[in-house]
Design a protein around this motif. Sequence first.
Motif, PDB file in Angstrom:
ATOM      1  N   ILE A  77     -62.780 -16.190 -14.913  1.00 33.61           N
ATOM      2  CA  ILE A  77     -61.675 -15.224 -14.948  1.00 33.61           C
ATOM      3  C   ILE A  77     -61.750 -14.284 -13.746  1.00 33.61           C
ATOM      4  O   ILE A  77     -60.730 -13.978 -13.121  1.00 33.61           O
ATOM      5  N   HIS A  78     -62.968 -13.819 -13.407  1.00 36.44           N
ATOM      6  CA  HIS A  78     -63.124 -12.848 -12.321  1.00 36.44           C
ATOM      7  C   HIS A  78     -63.255 -13.515 -10.945  1.00 36.44           C
ATOM      8  O   HIS A  78     -63.379 -12.806  -9.949  1.00 36.44           O
ATOM      9  N   GLY A  79     -63.228 -14.861 -10.915  1.00 33.01           N
ATOM     10  CA  GLY A  79     -63.321 -15.547  -9.633  1.00 33.01           C
ATOM     11  C   GLY A  79     -64.673 -15.376  -8.977  1.00 33.01           C
ATOM     12  O   GLY A  79     -64.759 -15.174  -7.758  1.00 33.01           O
ATOM     13  N   LEU A  80     -65.741 -15.454  -9.767  1.00 32.35           N
ATOM     14  CA  LEU A  80     -67.099 -15.245  -9.255  1.00 32.35           C
ATOM     15  C   LEU A  80     -67.876 -16.548  -9.257  1.00 32.35           C
ATOM     16  O   LEU A  80     -67.638 -17.420 -10.098  1.00 32.35           O
ATOM     17  N   PRO A  81     -68.869 -16.689  -8.357  1.00 27.05           N
ATOM     18  CA  PRO A  81     -69.719 -17.881  -8.350  1.00 27.05           C
ATOM     19  C   PRO A  81     -70.744 -17.795  -9.474  1.00 27.05           C
ATOM     20  O   PRO A  81     -70.985 -16.723 -10.055  1.00 27.05           O
ATOM     21  N   PRO A  82     -71.374 -18.901  -9.829  1.00 30.25           N
ATOM     22  CA  PRO A  82     -72.359 -18.891 -10.929  1.00 30.25           C
ATOM     23  C   PRO A  82     -73.501 -17.909 -10.714  1.00 30.25           C
ATOM     24  O   PRO A  82     -74.009 -17.329 -11.681  1.00 30.25           O
ATOM     25  N   TRP A  92     -69.246  -4.721  -9.888  1.00 35.84           N
ATOM     26  CA  TRP A  92     -68.053  -4.669 -10.767  1.00 35.84           C
ATOM     27  C   TRP A  92     -67.071  -3.606 -10.291  1.00 35.84           C
ATOM     28  O   TRP A  92     -65.878  -3.821 -10.232  1.00 35.84           O
ATOM     29  N   VAL A  93     -67.585  -2.422  -9.930  1.00 42.20           N
ATOM     30  CA  VAL A  93     -66.714  -1.329  -9.497  1.00 42.20           C
ATOM     31  C   VAL A  93     -65.937  -1.726  -8.245  1.00 42.20           C
ATOM     32  O   VAL A  93     -64.737  -1.480  -8.125  1.00 42.20           O
ATOM     33  N   LYS A  94     -66.599  -2.392  -7.305  1.00 46.04           N
ATOM     34  CA  LYS A  94     -65.919  -2.805  -6.073  1.00 46.04           C
ATOM     35  C   LYS A  94     -64.791  -3.800  -6.351  1.00 46.04           C
ATOM     36  O   LYS A  94     -63.807  -3.861  -5.629  1.00 46.04           O
ATOM     37  N   ARG A  95     -64.955  -4.611  -7.392  1.00 46.53           N
ATOM     38  CA  ARG A  95     -63.944  -5.637  -7.697  1.00 46.53           C
ATOM     39  C   ARG A  95     -62.708  -5.041  -8.370  1.00 46.53           C
ATOM     40  O   ARG A  95     -61.630  -5.636  -8.365  1.00 46.53           O
ATOM     41  N   VAL A  96     -62.814  -3.869  -8.960  1.00 45.12           N
ATOM     42  CA  VAL A  96     -61.655  -3.234  -9.613  1.00 45.12           C
ATOM     43  C   VAL A  96     -60.654  -2.814  -8.539  1.00 45.12           C
ATOM     44  O   VAL A  96     -61.020  -2.365  -7.450  1.00 45.12           O
ATOM     45  N   ILE A 126     -59.329  -7.438  -8.184  1.00 47.48           N
ATOM     46  CA  ILE A 126     -58.980  -8.325  -7.056  1.00 47.48           C
ATOM     47  C   ILE A 126     -60.023  -9.434  -7.049  1.00 47.48           C
ATOM     48  O   ILE A 126     -61.196  -9.205  -6.752  1.00 47.48           O
ATOM     49  N   ARG A 127     -59.599 -10.637  -7.408  1.00 45.71           N
ATOM     50  CA  ARG A 127     -60.541 -11.733  -7.597  1.00 45.71           C
ATOM     51  C   ARG A 127     -61.102 -12.172  -6.241  1.00 45.71           C
ATOM     52  O   ARG A 127     -60.330 -12.510  -5.325  1.00 45.71           O
ATOM     53  N   PRO A 128     -62.417 -12.162  -6.055  1.00 42.51           N
ATOM     54  CA  PRO A 128     -63.003 -12.515  -4.749  1.00 42.51           C
ATOM     55  C   PRO A 128     -62.704 -13.943  -4.317  1.00 42.51           C
ATOM     56  O   PRO A 128     -62.583 -14.217  -3.126  1.00 42.51           O
ATOM     57  N   SER A 129     -62.557 -14.858  -5.271  1.00 41.37           N
ATOM     58  CA  SER A 129     -62.415 -16.270  -4.902  1.00 41.37           C
ATOM     59  C   SER A 129     -61.102 -16.569  -4.193  1.00 41.37           C
ATOM     60  O   SER A 129     -61.056 -17.406  -3.298  1.00 41.37           O
ATOM     61  N   GLU A 132     -56.496 -12.925  -5.531  1.00 39.27           N
ATOM     62  CA  GLU A 132     -55.390 -12.697  -6.456  1.00 39.27           C
ATOM     63  C   GLU A 132     -55.689 -11.498  -7.352  1.00 39.27           C
ATOM     64  O   GLU A 132     -56.816 -11.275  -7.770  1.00 39.27           O
ATOM     65  N   ILE A 133     -54.622 -10.713  -7.625  1.00 39.90           N
ATOM     66  CA  ILE A 133     -54.742  -9.540  -8.506  1.00 39.90           C
ATOM     67  C   ILE A 133     -54.504  -9.991  -9.933  1.00 39.90           C
ATOM     68  O   ILE A 133     -53.483 -10.616 -10.228  1.00 39.90           O
ATOM     69  N   ARG A 134     -55.462  -9.693 -10.841  1.00 37.95           N
ATOM     70  CA  ARG A 134     -55.344 -10.096 -12.247  1.00 37.95           C
ATOM     71  C   ARG A 134     -55.537  -8.866 -13.139  1.00 37.95           C
ATOM     72  O   ARG A 134     -56.322  -7.964 -12.815  1.00 37.95           O
ATOM     73  N   TRP A 135     -54.806  -8.818 -14.242  1.00 32.89           N
ATOM     74  CA  TRP A 135     -54.971  -7.757 -15.245  1.00 32.89           C
ATOM     75  C   TRP A 135     -56.048  -8.187 -16.252  1.00 32.89           C
ATOM     76  O   TRP A 135     -56.015  -9.302 -16.753  1.00 32.89           O
ATOM     77  N   ILE A 136     -56.965  -7.272 -16.544  1.00 32.42           N
ATOM     78  CA  ILE A 136     -58.064  -7.547 -17.476  1.00 32.42           C
ATOM     79  C   ILE A 136     -57.986  -6.549 -18.636  1.00 32.42           C
ATOM     80  O   ILE A 136     -57.825  -5.347 -18.430  1.00 32.42           O
TER      81      ILE A 136
END
Length: 822
Positions: A77-82, A92-96, A126-129, A132-136
């Motif tokens: 969901i957050h576009g993060l690697p394993p 987490w704060v930077k990704r908001v 803001i998904r790093p992958s 894209e902007i996603r609502w959580i």
Amino acid sequence: MSSADAPRHDALPEAAGAIELRQHIEEIARDRDQAYRALQEREAELARIQRIARVGGVEVDLREGFRNRRSPEYLIIHGLPPEAANETHEDWVKRVHPDDRVKAEQDFIAAVKSKQEDYTTEYRIIRPSDGEIRWIRVIARIERDWNGRAIRLVGAHIDVTDQMLAQAKLRESEQRFRLIADSAPVPIWVTKLDRTRSFVNRAYVDFLGVSAEEALAFDWRQALHPEDLPRILAQQQSGECSLKPFFLEARYRRADGQWRWLRSESQPRWDANGKHIGFIGVAHDVTAAKQAEIELRRLNETLEERIRERTAQLAANEARMRAIFDTSNQYQGILDIEGRVTHANRIALAGMRAGDVDVIGVRLWEAPWFTQTPGVTEMVRKAFARVLEGDSFSTEVRLDFASGERHFELSMRPLLDQHDAIMGAVAEAVDITERIQGEELLRQSQKMEAVGQLTGGVAHDFNNLLTIIRSATDFLRRRDLPEERRRRYVDAISETVERASKLTAQLLAFARRQPLTPQVFNVGEQVDSVVQLIRPLVGSRIQIELAVPDSSLFTLADVAQFQTALINLAVNARDAMNGEGRLTISVQSTEAIPALRGQSARPGAFIAISVADTGGGIAPQHLNAIFEPFFTTKEVGKGTGLGLSQAFGFAKQSEGDIAVDSRLGHGASFTIYLPQASAPQTGPDASLARIEPATIGRGYRVLVVEDNDEVGQFSTELLEDLGYVTRRVANGQDALAILADNEFAVDLVFSDVIMPGINGLELAGIIRERYPGLPVVLTSGYSHVLAENAHHGFELIKKPYSVESLSRILRKAMAEKAPLPR
């Protein structure tokens, strides 16, 4: 006896114990492995469900700072690697999203420091992958020790982007509606069932002279003229009870104290479930029209005075002119020299559900009457240019309105000033939709009469085919029948069923409602096979010449209908030559379809198939009617008028066209144009696809949806013989109920098209939407739904079908099954 020769009985108990111990250990290992595999399967299934629902798990250890643990679904969901499963709080704060970052962190810290156990919030990331902007949406629970100190947070992150975007669009739509309504110069309101209002526009508030809040609850009877009150109350009650649009006309006191005549129109409102929830209304000030009526009654005293004063009023008072203008039953508009609409009457505005602000000052061809219909805008613009040159214009046109499709007689003529100079134009339109529908009903009744005449011939052909089938089945009942003859009778039944299917397809093609089955084929080869077929049909005195200079031309069309069209053209040519002459059939490529029947030329790669004869030709007055169904110049009983109509329908459905060239005494030439296509696959793979035998279903679970008991029983038995596990229901509602209970209960849905309630095509659409990846195969002997809408990408097998065809289609559907987890 030596010790070496003695039996070893003392070693046997130890060996037996070792064997039992090893078996016990192996059983324990097998049980452990089975339990481990079951646990893995449950975890995998839970992960699939979480991915489908876009839910990710999160755990934060709060005892010493913030130690995070993210689930794989969270990372997706957050576009993060394993490797980000244990990311830091700062990550987490930077990704908001920057606009939400401060509030999101403050909410989190406040929840941790408070005594509350539930933590819920929403923010954007803001998904790093992919950026894209996603609502959580976060739903979590905070575990605390006996002192109330937070020790752990466990919760879920849900991707609610679609929901938030939908809410934003709804807010935008509501705001746009308010802006449009407030810009309207007439009062507009929306009422609830208790007759209070949920919305009023600016014009409504200004008319009453109260605040917007007061206007919502205002009792309009207080502003109604006492003389009109009893009549309006009765008419309102009758109109509301009818649950249909109704009109009221009465005097109301405006905020400045003036009595104004208002004509209101109320439309019932319905919710998404079809429940009546109130009315929406609009009112027009018709005071000028009412005053004009009163003035006209007064002017009836003397004819001379009436004419004199009426002439003066028409010259000085545009409102009175507009009142008369609005009483017309035609759509009318007045245009200036640049084509802008200066006046439009009431019915013209009501027809498109608009007001003056939508059309006044707008060029006619850019007004809402025409912009929704492709191609009409340019036609109207050119027509206005002709009118400015002094010509009049008239045509029939189909227009798309919000209320549906309507047909009009559209005309335009110059508007002259007192010096006979063109100062604009008058545009008029008469709604002829009912007339067109009546003509269509008449054509349908004529069509049914002709189909009735065809019944005898069709019944004769079917009786011949049924005779073959009956005789063959009678012989197959004999026990002493040799195997070779048994196979011959079985083949005869199969071939006869195929001929009956083709006969049905040809009859349906005559009605232009046959669902085509396009495939790529060599045009030259098919023409050559048709020529062999029609040689005995046209007779020995007609010479057939075939010209196919290029034998590598392919098209995408229905082969059977292509052959039928050629046969119909050949029979038409034979009759035109009275059984003697020369019939020339040619095939060649062309770079365009010429302009035909008022349509412009179509450039592109096409194939032209021409059928020319040396008959008497076609009269000029008949050239525009020869493709109409049931049009014929032959004697009664010698032609139905369906042959050329079938050829025309086939060409049009195949994205082509048909042309005719003829002169009296010089024969006729018909040319079918079809789009060129690339050559199909060749070689061993193609041949194998045609002769592929039926294969075993390998235990796949098939849900059979068939309302006919006999067909349903036969289908399930056939599928079970092929190795499938079947379950049958009689309608679409029962099928959806099974899937709703357990969508994994079946691997494929095999449904008839024509059924009571939900038809097969609608059922397939619902399954595609609710259960993506679940294959659906449709079957039908004939359906008007398929004829008009094709099969929307679903696999289709036509009745009657062979075992090999059914097996191939089912296997193809399973092979193309979407890999999405369900």
